[in-house]
Design a protein around this motif. Structure first.
Motif, PDB file in Angstrom:
ATOM      1  N   PRO A 192      -5.889  27.067   3.725  1.00  0.00           N
ATOM      2  CA  PRO A 192      -5.035  28.043   4.402  1.00  0.00           C
ATOM      3  C   PRO A 192      -3.541  27.787   4.215  1.00  0.00           C
ATOM      4  CG  PRO A 192      -6.809  27.327   5.848  1.00  0.00           C
ATOM      5  CD  PRO A 192      -6.850  26.435   4.650  1.00  0.00           C
ATOM      6  N   ALA A 193      -3.154  26.528   4.008  1.00  0.00           N
ATOM      7  CA  ALA A 193      -1.734  26.191   3.875  1.00  0.00           C
ATOM      8  C   ALA A 193      -1.552  25.141   2.788  1.00  0.00           C
ATOM      9  CB  ALA A 193      -1.181  25.674   5.203  1.00  0.00           C
ATOM     10  N   THR A 194      -0.330  25.086   2.259  1.00  0.00           N
ATOM     11  CA  THR A 194       0.014  24.095   1.233  1.00  0.00           C
ATOM     12  C   THR A 194       0.901  23.035   1.863  1.00  0.00           C
ATOM     13  OG1 THR A 194      -0.010  25.856  -0.422  1.00  0.00           O
ATOM     14  CG2 THR A 194       0.970  23.760  -1.066  1.00  0.00           C
ATOM     15  N   SER A 195       0.487  21.784   1.821  1.00  0.00           N
ATOM     16  CA  SER A 195       1.186  20.682   2.492  1.00  0.00           C
ATOM     17  C   SER A 195       1.867  19.770   1.480  1.00  0.00           C
ATOM     18  CB  SER A 195       0.203  19.857   3.330  1.00  0.00           C
ATOM     19  OG  SER A 195      -0.458  20.661   4.284  1.00  0.00           O
ATOM     20  N   ALA A 196       3.166  19.580   1.662  1.00  0.00           N
ATOM     21  CA  ALA A 196       3.903  18.634   0.822  1.00  0.00           C
ATOM     22  C   ALA A 196       3.525  17.209   1.193  1.00  0.00           C
ATOM     23  CB  ALA A 196       5.401  18.838   0.984  1.00  0.00           C
ATOM     24  N   ILE A 197       3.575  16.323   0.212  1.00  0.00           N
ATOM     25  CA  ILE A 197       3.275  14.905   0.415  1.00  0.00           C
ATOM     26  C   ILE A 197       4.482  14.077   0.002  1.00  0.00           C
ATOM     27  CG2 ILE A 197       1.909  12.949  -0.449  1.00  0.00           C
ATOM     28  CD1 ILE A 197      -0.422  14.883  -0.839  1.00  0.00           C
ATOM     29  N   ARG A 198       4.863  13.148   0.836  1.00  0.00           N
ATOM     30  CA  ARG A 198       5.835  12.136   0.427  1.00  0.00           C
ATOM     31  C   ARG A 198       5.137  10.784   0.496  1.00  0.00           C
ATOM     32  NH1 ARG A 198       8.339   9.564   4.954  1.00  0.00           N
ATOM     33  NH2 ARG A 198       7.867  10.608   6.927  1.00  0.00           N
ATOM     34  N   THR A 199       5.593   9.870  -0.312  1.00  0.00           N
ATOM     35  CA  THR A 199       4.965   8.547  -0.327  1.00  0.00           C
ATOM     36  C   THR A 199       5.793   7.553   0.479  1.00  0.00           C
ATOM     37  OG1 THR A 199       6.069   7.993  -2.410  1.00  0.00           O
ATOM     38  CG2 THR A 199       3.845   8.922  -2.542  1.00  0.00           C
ATOM     39  N   HIS A 200       5.115   6.588   1.051  1.00  0.00           N
ATOM     40  CA  HIS A 200       5.762   5.548   1.853  1.00  0.00           C
ATOM     41  C   HIS A 200       5.061   4.226   1.553  1.00  0.00           C
ATOM     42  CE1 HIS A 200       7.841   3.700   5.258  1.00  0.00           C
ATOM     43  NE2 HIS A 200       6.681   3.159   5.591  1.00  0.00           N
ATOM     44  N   VAL A 201       5.798   3.274   1.034  1.00  0.00           N
ATOM     45  CA  VAL A 201       5.229   1.982   0.676  1.00  0.00           C
ATOM     46  C   VAL A 201       5.255   1.054   1.880  1.00  0.00           C
ATOM     47  CG1 VAL A 201       5.426  -0.035  -0.823  1.00  0.00           C
ATOM     48  CG2 VAL A 201       5.910   2.246  -1.734  1.00  0.00           C
ATOM     49  N   VAL A 202       4.095   0.517   2.222  1.00  0.00           N
ATOM     50  CA  VAL A 202       3.955  -0.412   3.341  1.00  0.00           C
ATOM     51  C   VAL A 202       3.691  -1.799   2.778  1.00  0.00           C
ATOM     52  CG1 VAL A 202       2.632  -1.022   5.385  1.00  0.00           C
ATOM     53  CG2 VAL A 202       3.051   1.383   4.846  1.00  0.00           C
ATOM     54  N   LEU A 242      -5.093  -1.309   7.350  1.00  0.00           N
ATOM     55  CA  LEU A 242      -3.945  -1.913   8.034  1.00  0.00           C
ATOM     56  C   LEU A 242      -2.698  -1.038   7.925  1.00  0.00           C
ATOM     57  CD1 LEU A 242      -4.270  -5.681   7.043  1.00  0.00           C
ATOM     58  CD2 LEU A 242      -4.384  -4.740   9.362  1.00  0.00           C
ATOM     59  N   ALA A 243      -2.428  -0.529   6.718  1.00  0.00           N
ATOM     60  CA  ALA A 243      -1.235   0.284   6.508  1.00  0.00           C
ATOM     61  C   ALA A 243      -1.306   1.577   7.314  1.00  0.00           C
ATOM     62  CB  ALA A 243      -1.076   0.593   5.022  1.00  0.00           C
ATOM     63  N   ARG A 244      -2.465   2.209   7.301  1.00  0.00           N
ATOM     64  CA  ARG A 244      -2.621   3.467   8.035  1.00  0.00           C
ATOM     65  C   ARG A 244      -2.515   3.262   9.544  1.00  0.00           C
ATOM     66  NH1 ARG A 244      -6.735   6.002  10.622  1.00  0.00           N
ATOM     67  NH2 ARG A 244      -6.802   8.286  10.532  1.00  0.00           N
ATOM     68  N   SER A 245      -3.120   2.206  10.056  1.00  0.00           N
ATOM     69  CA  SER A 245      -3.131   1.975  11.499  1.00  0.00           C
ATOM     70  C   SER A 245      -1.740   1.675  12.038  1.00  0.00           C
ATOM     71  CB  SER A 245      -4.082   0.822  11.842  1.00  0.00           C
ATOM     72  OG  SER A 245      -3.608  -0.399  11.299  1.00  0.00           O
ATOM     73  N   GLY A 246      -0.851   1.184  11.189  1.00  0.00           N
ATOM     74  CA  GLY A 246       0.490   0.861  11.643  1.00  0.00           C
ATOM     75  C   GLY A 246       1.515   1.949  11.423  1.00  0.00           C
ATOM     76  N   THR A 256       0.860  -1.178   0.000  1.00  0.00           N
ATOM     77  CA  THR A 256       0.000   0.000   0.000  1.00  0.00           C
ATOM     78  C   THR A 256       0.896   1.227   0.000  1.00  0.00           C
ATOM     79  OG1 THR A 256      -1.812  -1.091   1.181  1.00  0.00           O
ATOM     80  CG2 THR A 256      -1.732   1.301   1.290  1.00  0.00           C
ATOM     81  N   THR A 257       0.625   2.180  -0.886  1.00  0.00           N
ATOM     82  CA  THR A 257       1.419   3.400  -0.970  1.00  0.00           C
ATOM     83  C   THR A 257       0.707   4.515  -0.217  1.00  0.00           C
ATOM     84  OG1 THR A 257       2.295   2.751  -3.127  1.00  0.00           O
ATOM     85  CG2 THR A 257       2.499   5.069  -2.516  1.00  0.00           C
ATOM     86  N   LEU A 258       1.185   4.796   1.002  1.00  0.00           N
ATOM     87  CA  LEU A 258       0.607   5.858   1.819  1.00  0.00           C
ATOM     88  C   LEU A 258       1.118   7.220   1.357  1.00  0.00           C
ATOM     89  CD1 LEU A 258       0.902   4.382   5.432  1.00  0.00           C
ATOM     90  CD2 LEU A 258      -1.138   4.460   3.982  1.00  0.00           C
TER      91      LEU A 258
END
Length: 217
Positions: A103-113, A133-137, A3-5
């Protein structure tokens, strides 16, 4: 199974070409800012710029009178998802009226679980799905028994978490069922959050027709 968070990675520039929530949309020349077709007719708020392998997903949702427009419905006209080519995109002029920007600009990085397939039983209706499952961990450790889940801004690809089949949107051009593209979570703070009414957002796309759709659970 993977899963790519999408993980919050601090603030970034409003016109960044990297994955982000907030800021200004990047679009081809001649693009017109979308208006709400549900009830208010005002400009939609720009939520997210998501580069993917087949282009750039640009997500807009009405926030002019939250709760009045049916932004949870893919066919209400209160939201838009565009699939742009990666080339020749430019910042779009922001309308002078309406609730248009976060209100703000948020950068996103990806993390493969990587997930253990034995944890997921497709035949068990109560079993958590891969995204859950990926998010909860995420970032779980001795001092963080519940992880740092608010840093998770969603995921790319995979399958829509717990969404009933009868809510999968159809492409308005070819009428085929759209492919799932991304989850969106509200965010880490009031300043950076996308207003999803406390729900999970779903982005869908028809690559052949270059059409997109958005809804919440």
């Amino acid at each position: 199974m993977q899963t790519t968070l999408m993980i919050y990675d601090g603030l970034t520039s409003a016109d960044s070409d990297a994955p982000r929530t907030g800021g200004v949309p990047l679009a081809p020349a001649g693009f017109t800012w979308p208006l709400c077709g549900s009830c208010c007719g005002e400009p939609l708020q720009f939520f997210a710029h998501l580069p993917v392998e087949y282009g750039v997903l640009s997500v807009f949702v009405c926030q002019n009178d939250p709760g009045a427009c049916e932004s949870w419905d893919a066919e209400s006209g209160a939201n838009r998802v565009y699939l742009f080519p990666r080339e020749e995109l430019q910042p779009v002029a922001v309308p002078e009226t309406g609730v248009t920007l976060l209100p703000a600009t948020s950068a996103i990085r990806t993390h493969v679980v990587a997930l253990d397939p034995e944890e997921i039983d497709d035949d068990d209706e109560l079993a958590p799905d891969p995204y859950d499952l990926a998010r909860s961990g995420w970032k779980r450790g001795p001092d963080e028994p519940f992880g740092r889940q608010r840093e998770v801004l969603g995921s790319l690809g995979g399958s829509p978490s717990y969404l009933e089949d009868d809510r999968l949107p159809a492409c308005p051009s070819c009428t085929g069922t759209m492919d799932f593209a991304a989850h969106l979570e509200e965010g880490i703070s009031v300043q950076t959050a996308m207003n999803l009414g406390g729900q999970l957002g779903y982005v869908f796309v028809c690559r052949a027709c270059r059409e997109g759709a958005f809804l919440t659970d």
